[in-house]
Write a protein that holds these residues in place. Sequence first.
Motif, PDB file in Angstrom:
ATOM      1  N   ALA A  67       0.833  -1.206   0.000  1.00 41.44           N
ATOM      2  CA  ALA A  67       0.000   0.000   0.000  1.00 41.44           C
ATOM      3  C   ALA A  67       0.866   1.254   0.000  1.00 41.44           C
ATOM      4  O   ALA A  67       0.529   2.247  -0.661  1.00 41.44           O
ATOM      5  N   LEU A  68       1.959   1.215   0.733  1.00 36.96           N
ATOM      6  CA  LEU A  68       2.895   2.339   0.753  1.00 36.96           C
ATOM      7  C   LEU A  68       3.415   2.621  -0.647  1.00 36.96           C
ATOM      8  O   LEU A  68       3.406   3.777  -1.106  1.00 36.96           O
ATOM      9  N   PHE A  69       3.835   1.567  -1.345  1.00 35.19           N
ATOM     10  CA  PHE A  69       4.331   1.780  -2.706  1.00 35.19           C
ATOM     11  C   PHE A  69       3.216   2.277  -3.612  1.00 35.19           C
ATOM     12  O   PHE A  69       3.432   3.172  -4.442  1.00 35.19           O
ATOM     13  N   GLY A  70       2.027   1.716  -3.476  1.00 35.27           N
ATOM     14  CA  GLY A  70       0.920   2.119  -4.342  1.00 35.27           C
ATOM     15  C   GLY A  70       0.571   3.588  -4.209  1.00 35.27           C
ATOM     16  O   GLY A  70       0.222   4.238  -5.199  1.00 35.27           O
ATOM     17  N   ARG A  71       0.668   4.140  -3.002  1.00 32.85           N
ATOM     18  CA  ARG A  71       0.291   5.531  -2.768  1.00 32.85           C
ATOM     19  C   ARG A  71       1.474   6.485  -2.840  1.00 32.85           C
ATOM     20  O   ARG A  71       1.290   7.673  -3.139  1.00 32.85           O
ATOM     21  N   HIS A  72       2.672   5.980  -2.568  1.00 34.94           N
ATOM     22  CA  HIS A  72       3.867   6.832  -2.528  1.00 34.94           C
ATOM     23  C   HIS A  72       5.033   6.086  -3.171  1.00 34.94           C
ATOM     24  O   HIS A  72       6.003   5.721  -2.502  1.00 34.94           O
ATOM     25  N   PRO A  73       4.972   5.853  -4.478  1.00 31.69           N
ATOM     26  CA  PRO A  73       5.938   4.963  -5.135  1.00 31.69           C
ATOM     27  C   PRO A  73       7.370   5.462  -5.143  1.00 31.69           C
ATOM     28  O   PRO A  73       8.289   4.664  -5.373  1.00 31.69           O
ATOM     29  N   THR A  74       7.584   6.751  -4.903  1.00 35.16           N
ATOM     30  CA  THR A  74       8.964   7.254  -4.906  1.00 35.16           C
ATOM     31  C   THR A  74       9.631   7.132  -3.546  1.00 35.16           C
ATOM     32  O   THR A  74      10.808   7.451  -3.415  1.00 35.16           O
ATOM     33  N   LEU A  75       8.916   6.655  -2.538  1.00 37.01           N
ATOM     34  CA  LEU A  75       9.508   6.597  -1.202  1.00 37.01           C
ATOM     35  C   LEU A  75      10.359   5.352  -0.963  1.00 37.01           C
ATOM     36  O   LEU A  75      11.509   5.467  -0.548  1.00 37.01           O
ATOM     37  N   ASP A  78      -7.438  -4.922  -1.372  1.00 32.75           N
ATOM     38  CA  ASP A  78      -7.126  -5.674  -2.585  1.00 32.75           C
ATOM     39  C   ASP A  78      -6.068  -4.867  -3.328  1.00 32.75           C
ATOM     40  O   ASP A  78      -6.373  -3.873  -3.988  1.00 32.75           O
ATOM     41  N   LEU A  79      -4.822  -5.298  -3.180  1.00 35.78           N
ATOM     42  CA  LEU A  79      -3.687  -4.538  -3.711  1.00 35.78           C
ATOM     43  C   LEU A  79      -3.096  -5.186  -4.951  1.00 35.78           C
ATOM     44  O   LEU A  79      -1.961  -4.884  -5.335  1.00 35.78           O
ATOM     45  N   ARG A  80      -3.871  -6.018  -5.613  1.00 35.25           N
ATOM     46  CA  ARG A  80      -3.350  -6.707  -6.796  1.00 35.25           C
ATOM     47  C   ARG A  80      -2.970  -5.742  -7.908  1.00 35.25           C
ATOM     48  O   ARG A  80      -2.035  -6.019  -8.678  1.00 35.25           O
ATOM     49  N   ASP A  81      -3.663  -4.608  -7.987  1.00 34.42           N
ATOM     50  CA  ASP A  81      -3.332  -3.668  -9.057  1.00 34.42           C
ATOM     51  C   ASP A  81      -1.992  -2.978  -8.824  1.00 34.42           C
ATOM     52  O   ASP A  81      -1.410  -2.418  -9.760  1.00 34.42           O
ATOM     53  N   VAL A  82      -1.488  -3.017  -7.590  1.00 33.59           N
ATOM     54  CA  VAL A  82      -0.184  -2.409  -7.297  1.00 33.59           C
ATOM     55  C   VAL A  82       0.957  -3.274  -7.820  1.00 33.59           C
ATOM     56  O   VAL A  82       1.994  -2.763  -8.274  1.00 33.59           O
ATOM     57  N   LEU A  83       0.770  -4.591  -7.788  1.00 27.78           N
ATOM     58  CA  LEU A  83       1.875  -5.518  -8.046  1.00 27.78           C
ATOM     59  C   LEU A  83       2.594  -5.273  -9.375  1.00 27.78           C
ATOM     60  O   LEU A  83       3.823  -5.178  -9.400  1.00 27.78           O
ATOM     61  N   PRO A  84       1.896  -5.157 -10.502  1.00 21.57           N
ATOM     62  CA  PRO A  84       2.615  -4.983 -11.774  1.00 21.57           C
ATOM     63  C   PRO A  84       3.261  -3.614 -11.941  1.00 21.57           C
ATOM     64  O   PRO A  84       4.040  -3.413 -12.869  1.00 21.57           O
ATOM     65  N   THR A  85       2.957  -2.675 -11.030  1.00 21.77           N
ATOM     66  CA  THR A  85       3.547  -1.328 -11.133  1.00 21.77           C
ATOM     67  C   THR A  85       4.839  -1.191 -10.349  1.00 21.77           C
ATOM     68  O   THR A  85       5.517  -0.168 -10.466  1.00 21.77           O
ATOM     69  N   ILE A  86       5.192  -2.184  -9.575  1.00 18.85           N
ATOM     70  CA  ILE A  86       6.372  -2.081  -8.713  1.00 18.85           C
ATOM     71  C   ILE A  86       7.637  -2.092  -9.556  1.00 18.85           C
ATOM     72  O   ILE A  86       7.876  -3.025 -10.336  1.00 18.85           O
ATOM     73  N   ASP A  87       8.435  -1.059  -9.395  1.00 18.33           N
ATOM     74  CA  ASP A  87       9.648  -0.917 -10.207  1.00 18.33           C
ATOM     75  C   ASP A  87      10.897  -0.760  -9.346  1.00 18.33           C
ATOM     76  O   ASP A  87      11.901  -0.218  -9.802  1.00 18.33           O
TER      77      ASP A  87
END
Length: 267
Positions: A103-111, A195-204
């Motif tokens: 959830a942290l990455f999904g909302r604040h991906p640069t952190l 449901d954080l499945r939509d975050v998974l493919p965005t993780i870089d």
Amino acid sequence: MDLVTPGGGLRITHQRAGSGAALVLLHGGFGFDSRAWQPQFDDLTDEFTLVAWDAPGCGGSDDPPASFRMADYADCLVEFLTALGLHRPHVLGISFGGALALALFGRHPTLPGSLILTGAYAGWAGSLPADEVQRRLQRIGEDLTHPPADWLATYLTGMLTESAPEEMVGRMLALMSDIRPGPSLTMLRAMAESDLRDVLPTIDVPTLVLHGDLDSRAPLSIGRELHEQIPGSQLVVLPGVGHLSNVEAAGAFNREVRSFVRTASTR
């Protein structure tokens, strides 16, 4: 135990020790707090700065509003990390803490500089069948109306294997006995609805999925699914280990974390 008051007004306690690259530790639910990371503080502070928070409603931290959900925990975590001056730390989460890391990455991906997901879920709604989510919520809601001593041990059997030493079992039960029913139910509802499945493919960022093969709370199939959906992630399976792999197999766990963070720090 240091204290930080984020902008949201909740007082957050935490432990901090060591030097080097920052490694943020996010504990699970069921009464756990920053003390659950003692095996990591005992070993990894020679190379890394470990920061373990007490999530809202856990340890010495203030209780969150009953309306708190995963996004609120993530935003509170960002305020906490910002107050400590941490930017691009490595973030390690177990169970609820693993979902919080997502959830942290999904909302604040640069952190986050990297992610380590241990016994993790993409939220219960994202990793478990709907009937299992409902079953867990109903059971927990009922149990929380009774003294913790009457039911906590039944949950621990799903977190450690039968071969876990008696001393370890007693230590974890003692830690869990500090559970606060209201805040714990808030945390578990947040987990159930996520449901954080939509975050998974965005993780870089570099990501390690670290899972015990005998984990009966978050079965290994969930870890494999996280690995398959997160681009470039690594999957490491710890044999003969349950949900609390950071405790039950601390030596192997710490070696994998140390190796991963070393490599991730150079990217």
